[in-house]
Design a protein around this motif. Structure first.
Motif, PDB file in Angstrom:
ATOM      1  N   VAL A  62      57.300  52.015  52.305  1.00  0.00           N
ATOM      2  CA  VAL A  62      57.214  53.333  51.656  1.00  0.00           C
ATOM      3  C   VAL A  62      57.235  53.241  50.130  1.00  0.00           C
ATOM      4  O   VAL A  62      57.981  53.956  49.467  1.00  0.00           O
ATOM      5  N   THR A  63      56.413  52.327  49.596  1.00  0.00           N
ATOM      6  CA  THR A  63      56.335  52.189  48.144  1.00  0.00           C
ATOM      7  C   THR A  63      55.298  53.151  47.565  1.00  0.00           C
ATOM      8  O   THR A  63      55.608  53.950  46.683  1.00  0.00           O
ATOM      9  N   ASN A 178      59.594  59.204  50.884  1.00  0.00           N
ATOM     10  CA  ASN A 178      59.392  58.590  49.575  1.00  0.00           C
ATOM     11  C   ASN A 178      58.200  57.653  49.586  1.00  0.00           C
ATOM     12  O   ASN A 178      58.189  56.648  48.884  1.00  0.00           O
ATOM     13  N   GLY A 179      57.231  57.981  50.416  1.00  0.00           N
ATOM     14  CA  GLY A 179      56.050  57.128  50.557  1.00  0.00           C
ATOM     15  C   GLY A 179      55.208  57.082  49.294  1.00  0.00           C
ATOM     16  O   GLY A 179      54.714  56.041  48.896  1.00  0.00           O
ATOM     17  N   GLY A 180      55.041  58.241  48.681  1.00  0.00           N
ATOM     18  CA  GLY A 180      54.344  58.263  47.398  1.00  0.00           C
ATOM     19  C   GLY A 180      52.833  58.194  47.502  1.00  0.00           C
ATOM     20  O   GLY A 180      52.150  58.155  46.477  1.00  0.00           O
ATOM     21  N   SER A 283      62.839  57.043  44.139  1.00  0.00           N
ATOM     22  CA  SER A 283      61.819  56.163  44.675  1.00  0.00           C
ATOM     23  C   SER A 283      60.656  56.911  45.263  1.00  0.00           C
ATOM     24  O   SER A 283      59.909  56.367  46.044  1.00  0.00           O
ATOM     25  N   GLY A 284      60.505  58.159  44.845  1.00  0.00           N
ATOM     26  CA  GLY A 284      59.408  58.999  45.329  1.00  0.00           C
ATOM     27  C   GLY A 284      58.045  58.428  45.050  1.00  0.00           C
ATOM     28  O   GLY A 284      57.262  58.183  45.967  1.00  0.00           O
ATOM     29  N   GLY A 285      57.732  58.206  43.791  1.00  0.00           N
ATOM     30  CA  GLY A 285      56.467  57.568  43.454  1.00  0.00           C
ATOM     31  C   GLY A 285      55.331  58.527  43.175  1.00  0.00           C
ATOM     32  O   GLY A 285      54.300  58.119  42.655  1.00  0.00           O
ATOM     33  N   THR A 395      60.464  50.030  45.185  1.00  0.00           N
ATOM     34  CA  THR A 395      59.584  50.696  46.160  1.00  0.00           C
ATOM     35  C   THR A 395      59.276  52.122  45.707  1.00  0.00           C
ATOM     36  O   THR A 395      59.305  53.064  46.492  1.00  0.00           O
ATOM     37  N   THR A 396      59.011  52.253  44.405  1.00  0.00           N
ATOM     38  CA  THR A 396      58.757  53.569  43.831  1.00  0.00           C
ATOM     39  C   THR A 396      57.286  53.943  43.937  1.00  0.00           C
ATOM     40  O   THR A 396      56.951  55.042  44.376  1.00  0.00           O
ATOM     41  N   GLY A 397      56.432  53.026  43.498  1.00  0.00           N
ATOM     42  CA  GLY A 397      55.009  53.279  43.659  1.00  0.00           C
ATOM     43  C   GLY A 397      54.327  53.908  42.464  1.00  0.00           C
ATOM     44  O   GLY A 397      53.134  54.188  42.517  1.00  0.00           O
TER      45      GLY A 397
HETATM   46  K   LIG Z   1      57.868  55.279  46.964  1.00  0.00           K
END
Ligand SMILES: [K+]
Ligand SMILES: [K+]
Lengths: 451, 451
Positions: A62-63, A178-180, A283-285, A395-397
């Motif tokens: 989920v980055t 928080n896949g982004g 870590s939303g992204g 894993t923010t993205g």
């Molecule tokens: K993310």
């Protein structure tokens, strides 16, 4: 012997960490296979293996870093597959992780994790299954409500209701896990002036990143008679850190970009740009602006925030909020010459300090070596590389835009970082540390000069 | 009551750290006054106050960063003053520091320092004075021999013997104290192809940066019957780390600059360029090439090496070699699940690990905040700023050339960093930590989730 007993015995023969890593490798393999299906792509588009692998790891961890545009590459079926993979990635570590810890409960320092979550009560197998159910129901419920609200709201944005709800539910899943990932091709930039969408998305990101133990405690608190429920030290510490990082991030982004990106903008624009970009580093992204337009100070701040990452047992990565807080508490009390660290009328355990500093120092080494390696293999500026590394590790993205242009070595390294960020440095250390028994002899202690 | 007793009582009333800081502030004040004297400058040249302060702190902290060209700004008298200040800076902390620790010896964890240096024997005041004398004689002897050798060799480089010996002795002092100042206006670049000078300078830098305890143990070892002297754990650990850093630095610089700066160069040029630039990061600060010509990977490597810095109780700064080594040992043994850290048939004390990680984490925070601040106030690239910060913190004095162009805020921050690098983060922590007595009550311990 029931199936559950066989499963239990099988688990007991594997270390927890190896099991979790195996789960991720399995999830990545399945994701690669699914995303390689011809029906997953738009006609005429066939991504390379490394790009498919990158997308799969980015989704499972989920980055949200992407080497190809999601909207341009994947068909509607592909987007459903991606949403499915995000679910597996996001819910993965909590459900499977919690499950394993609760059932097996070996003495590798992880027992406490389940104990905290369950108010110091030993748990039966049925209790564990119950908890997993709760987690899954909770996350699906959050996503469903989020998707419903966003989808309905999107009816004004899109021509058909199918499009509106596809975008609404995908955004809800992407935010909550928080896949982004985004379907707009430009993250949340099209909604840069829509504060309602941003508010909902920030809320969903926070619910995913604040950690399941906290959500469960919150649920218990709400269910209990008023004032009758005591939050755990962990819940207080992690929530306070979580909120403090968002607030401080917002303030400093607003200060740093004053007269730069914010030149000529209204106060509410400044506030929402700052708040969203601060919250998304948990870590939303997703982003409501082109990150590469930000100045170096803001980018460095975002790097630090992404490096810290989300709360433990959440959908996020990084060193985790508690780790960061314990580091600060440790240094403060060390300077004071205090032997014990007191906070919220509790004392922090020495072993947790040891864990935190070990995690932090290892994370620094990993990120430094990654930046150094990318500075050899890639042709980007230091800030672009540092930002990409922190984003992958957390894993923010978020990205300054270099992800699609990375070399194969660069992509492989980022894949490894997303993986490490997701399982966490603590598990990585347990994984690489062999299980030899410690020798039973002792040498005399001898002091060395430090300062 | 003798003078020494009064002095002893006076010292007892001050904390060690405050005394050392007071010494540095005093030394800087005197240096500023001396360097402000009209006779110190070349005719018609009158540096600003911030530039004089910068030069004074750079000299007292033996960093060697310069905002003005030494050769163009200072007269021969000024150069003598500068050499004198370098001496005070270089010898300062060991002599005064050791003196204070030996006499006062309060229980703030510094007692061990003197104990190690003196083979577990309590020391009388006369013994302490004796030791200080040894230190001063040793450093002056090294400098004298170095100056004599370099000066004589310089007869072929300069027209008059005065010039040759002025340059020879200044270089010897600058190298031994790790001062890093130069009279050439271009560091050691004019001697880039003279391996004899480089060899002597590397030797002098190493003798200054390896730490006095090591030199004293070496002297005892040489004086003892063969095999009859056991080196302390500290001496083994710091020397091994010191040498490993130089060797690894040399190898990686050679690899990183292959086909870049080293394109078309002979093997011996590659070897000496790499060796010199690696050795100088221990905290020498002299360079045989224009550092800004190096590629990003090499610059990042040098940043890390400067951040680590020299050995404790030496003329250098940074987090120190032992701190770095203990960090690595800690993480390794943590991953292994070992409770004790064994090395060289000794066990490391838990408190030394705590110190090391506290120092490292604080140093990271300090350097990060410094880079962030400079990225606001200055108009340079991230790598240039990072390099300057690591150089100041490590009291190394290498620069990509931005020092003279720093803003007043930038100069002030670098001044603070040189100061912190010199006194060391451990002392800084002791200095800012108040001396309140720790509360005698306890709260229940509660575990938190880290990973
Ligand atoms: K993310
Ligand atoms: K220096």
């Amino acid at each position: 012997m029931s199936f559950l007993n066989i499963w239990k015995r099988y688990l007991r023969n594997m270390t927890h960490v190896r099991l979790i890593v195996s789960y991720y490798i399995f999830a990545v393999t399945v994701s690669v296979l699914l995303l390689s299906l011809p029906i997953a792509h738009k006609p005429g588009i066939d991504p390379s293996f490394i790009d498919t692998l990158f997308t799969a790891v980015s989704a499972v961890s989920v980055t949200g870093l992407t080497v190809v545009s999601t909207a341009d590459t994947f068909s509607t079926q592909g987007i459903f597959i991606l949403a499915f993979v995000l679910q597996f990635g996001g819910i993965g570590v909590m459900t499977l992780g919690t499950f394993v810890w609760l059932i097996v409960g070996k003495k590798i320092g992880l027992k406490e994790r389940s104990l905290i979550m369950l108010d110091q009560n030993q748990l039966s197998l049925s209790g564990a299954v119950q908890l997993i159910k709760q987690i899954i129901i909770l996350i699906l419920l959050i996503e469903f409500i989020g998707g419903l609200v966003l989808g309905t709201y999107f009816l004004t944005y899109f021509e058909t209701w199918q499009e509106a709800y596809l975008n609404g539910f995908f955004l809800s899943i992407s935010a909550t896990t928080n896949g982004g990932f985004d379907l707009t091709g430009a993250s949340m930039i099209p909604y840069a002036n829509d504060y309602f969408i941003q508010f909902i998305v920030i809320l969903l990101i926070a619910l995913g990143a604040i950690g399941f133990p906290v959500l469960i405690e919150l649920k218990k608190f709400l269910a209990s008679e008023r004032g009758n429920y005591r939050f755990s030290l962990f819940a207080k510490l992690t929530t306070l850190t979580f909120l403090a990082l968002i607030v401080l991030g917002t303030i400093f982004i607003a200060i740093f970009e004053n007269n730069l990106f914010y030149k000529g903008k209204e106060w509410h624009q400044v506030f929402f740009y700052s708040l969203f970009q601060s919250a998304t580093t948990r870590s939303g992204g997703l982003a409501t602006m082109d990150i590469s337009l930000l100045s170096d100070p803001t980018l460095l701040l975002l790097c630090a925030l992404m490096f810290i990452g989300a709360s433990p047992s959440s959908v996020g990565g990084g060193i985790r909020t508690t780790t960061f807080a314990l580091n600060l508490l440790f240094v403060y009390h060390f300077a004071k010459g205090n032997k014990t660290i007191k906070i919220f009328k509790r004392e922090i355990h020495e072993d947790d300090i040891r864990k935190s500093v070990a995690v932090t120092i290892t994370a620094f080494l990993i990120c430094f070596i990654s930046v150094l390696t990318l500075s050899i293999t890639e042709n980007f500026s230091l800030i672009e590389i540092l930002f990409e590394v922190c984003s992958a590790f957390g894993t923010t993205g978020l990205s300054m835009g270099i992800t699609p242009e990375l070399s194969t070595i660069g992509k492989s390294l980022i894949i490894a970082l997303m993986f490490i960020g997701r399982i966490g440095v603590f598990f990585l250390l347990l994984l690489i540390g062999s299980k030899e028994k410690e020798a039973n002899y002792h040498y005399p202690k001898e002091r060395v000069i430090i300062g």
